[in-house]
Design a protein around this motif. Structure first.
Motif: not given
Length: 575
Positions: A344-352
């Motif tokens: 989630l940290r990755e998704v919410t910082t741009g790694a959709a």
């Protein structure tokens, strides 16, 4: 100067999207997201903007405000803390005399701007917090099989009192955090339909159980506001049952049945393609629904297996079921597993592009959590299995609609919407967008009471010209605010539903969720939104039972429009 007092301090500000995504990451790390005001400081006469001549004896504070998802946040809002219903009368008389407006505030367990809109001016606004003094619960209330509770009582408190007295509320929502006043204002609902057997969900919304209510109304002859009790049979009661904040209900009496033990069995072994498949499938949702009358399905996008819950009335604990004596049996659903939190940290910082891995990790976390807590098969008093969503759960934004249809068409409705969501997700994926990171959520309930006593503005109200429309499919799609592509997806989905079901079902907004998608996101469809609501809540109903009729009743009892706000002025334009 009045006896109010204010809190001074500063709540963290910042861009809404950044703040919400930061909250999501915090939840992923296992931090509970329950929120309380950052400060509560008494008002002082020296404060430059203190409300003029504020009533003595009613406590006034300046308090931070934040809605459920954090998208609406204010550092400081004037907030009154009434100790008794009579205090609300004093506040209403003061607000009318000085040109201020009041808004009843409960648990703020809402996404929509009915209570407050992001960026709206706060001048001449006092929120009235019902959770400090208006919390009494009497069970039985005005007779056997009733409970009487004030507006600020939480559902947790109401349901606990009912259980102690041997009663229950079959149409309870999934969370006990909201207040009774808030639930009634927005048509809060549970899951389940009227079914054979001694215990079933005979109502869709909590408001449909109301036997009487007490509201603050203007008495022209007396020249002041008064508390007036409305019996269910009174012609004006139907407008107060789901008033969207356009009124102030201080107390309600609900009709409730004796409590019953419920068994809740979870499964994660029916593929979504079957559970949400075309009507007639061997493991279609309609099969489980037909057998028990009470089901719920939660599917994480890009995964294969939904979490299906099926409730049945079981007076004696079945072999293999674990007995529980307190609600919220799924602690693993309040926070995310470690792997999902990292993703989630990755998704919410741009790694959709990692979103499918994130949703798969959430699904796996549910599977492992059910095993670790021995929660696949549960049994206990009704509230212990019906309440499962704690206030500290991850703060996704829920979009929500209610589709009124015939019971025989439930599977077709679910299949059509799920198929459309799948289709649009695939189209967005080609563009590198993953607009849904939370569940596609389905609940099914019976329609509310028919005219003349049914709530005028309840999404679950039936139509006179379509008596076969006895069931409501409650549909939610869930994601984090600011996710690329989510606004486009939801606007397309909503427009498609309105067109696709025209003539065979009725699509209405689920008031506390996101709906009315326009060019600026939810609740921004402007003229089209204002024009569509009277149609959705008036078509097929006799004169006197339509949207405009509810507006006229609410205006008659609050002619100065003390209980209003910018968004409510759009929904209920001044005559």
């Amino acid at each position: 100067m009045g006896g109010g007092r204010t809190d001074e301090g500063t709540a963290p500000a910042g861009p809404p999207r950044r703040r919400v995504l930061a909250q999501a990451a915090g939840a992923a790390a296992g931090v509970a997201l329950g929120w309380t005001p950052a400060f509560t400081v008494a008002a002082r006469a020296a404060d430059a903007d203190v409300p003029p001549s504020f009533p003595r004896g009613v406590r006034l504070v300046r308090q931070a405000f934040r809605n459920w998802s954090g998208e609406v946040a204010f550092d400081a809002v004037w907030t009154a803390l009434p100790a008794r219903p009579a205090d609300v009368l004093v506040l209403a008389d003061w607000a009318r005399a000085h040109g201020w407006r009041l808004r009843a505030k409960g648990a703020a367990h809402s996404w929509s701007p009915i209570l407050a809109r992001a960026g709206e001016p706060l001048e001449r606004l006092v929120m009235v917090d019902t959770t400090h003094g208006l919390t009494a619960v009497r069970c039985p209330g005005q007779g056997p099989g009733t409970v009487t509770a004030q507006a600020g009582a939480s559902l947790d408190a109401v349901l606990a009192a009912l259980e102690d007295a041997g009663y229950a509320l079959p149409c309870t929502p999934a969370s006990g955090a909201p207040t009774l006043g808030g639930v009634l204002a927005i048509g809060g609902h549970g899951t389940g339909v009227p079914a054979a057997g001694p215990w079933s969900a005979a109502h869709s919304t909590v408001g449909d159980t109301v036997a009487s209510l007490t509201a603050v109304v203007w008495d022209g002859a007396a020249g002041r506001h008064v508390l007036r009790r409305f019996e269910r049979s009174h012609p004006d009661t139907a407008a107060f049952l789901a008033h969207l904040g356009r009124a102030f209900v201080t107390e309600a009496t609900l009709r409730v049945p004796p409590d019953a033990a419920l068994r809740c069995r979870s499964s994660l072994d029916v593929p979504a393609a079957e559970l949400f498949g075309p009507p007639g499938g061997r493991r279609a949702l309609e099969r489980f629904f037909a057998r028990s009358g009470r089901v719920e399905a939660l599917w994480m996008p890009y995964t294969r297996y939904p979490w299906l819950k099926v409730w049945t009335h079981e007076p004696v604990r079945p072999a293999g079921a674990r007995e529980i004596r307190s609600p919220y049996p799924y602690p693993f659903y309040d926070t995310l597993p470690k792997e999902a939190s990292v993703l989630l940290r990755e998704v919410t910082t741009g790694a959709a592009a990692l979103t499918p891995l994130f949703t798969a990790a959430v699904e796996q976390g549910i599977r492992l959590g059910l095993t670790a807590t021995a929660s696949w098969d549960l049994w206990g008093p009704s509230r212990t299995t019906l309440l499962y969503l704690r206030p500290g759960t991850v703060r996704w934004r829920y979009a929500g609609w209610a589709v009124l249809c015939a019971r025989r068409d439930v599977q077709g409705v679910v299949h059509d919407v799920w198929s459309r969501v799948q289709e649009r997700l695939a189209a967005h994926r080609v563009r590198g967008e993953f607009p849904l990171s939370g569940p596609f959520h389905v609940r099914i309930a019976g329609a509310d009471a028919a005219a003349p006593t049914g709530a005028l503005l309840s999404p679950a109200r039936p139509r006179t010209d379509r008596p076969e429309g006895d069931t409501v499919v409650w549909l939610n799609t869930v994601t984090f605010p600011g996710t690329p592509g989510e606004l486009v997806l939801h606007r397309e989905l909503e427009e498609w539903m309105l067109a696709h079901f025209a003539g065979r079902a009725v699509v209405r907004p689920e008031w506390p969720k996101a709906w009315g998608y326009g060019g600026r996101g939810p609740w921004s469809a402007d003229a089209a939104l204002v024009a569509s609501l009277p149609q959705a809540f008036g078509a097929g109903l006799p004169a006197g039972r339509r949207w405009q009729d509810a507006a006229r009743v609410l205006d008659r009892h609050d002619p100065a429009r003390v209980f209003r706000g910018p968004f409510l002025e759009e929904l209920f334009p001044a005559p």
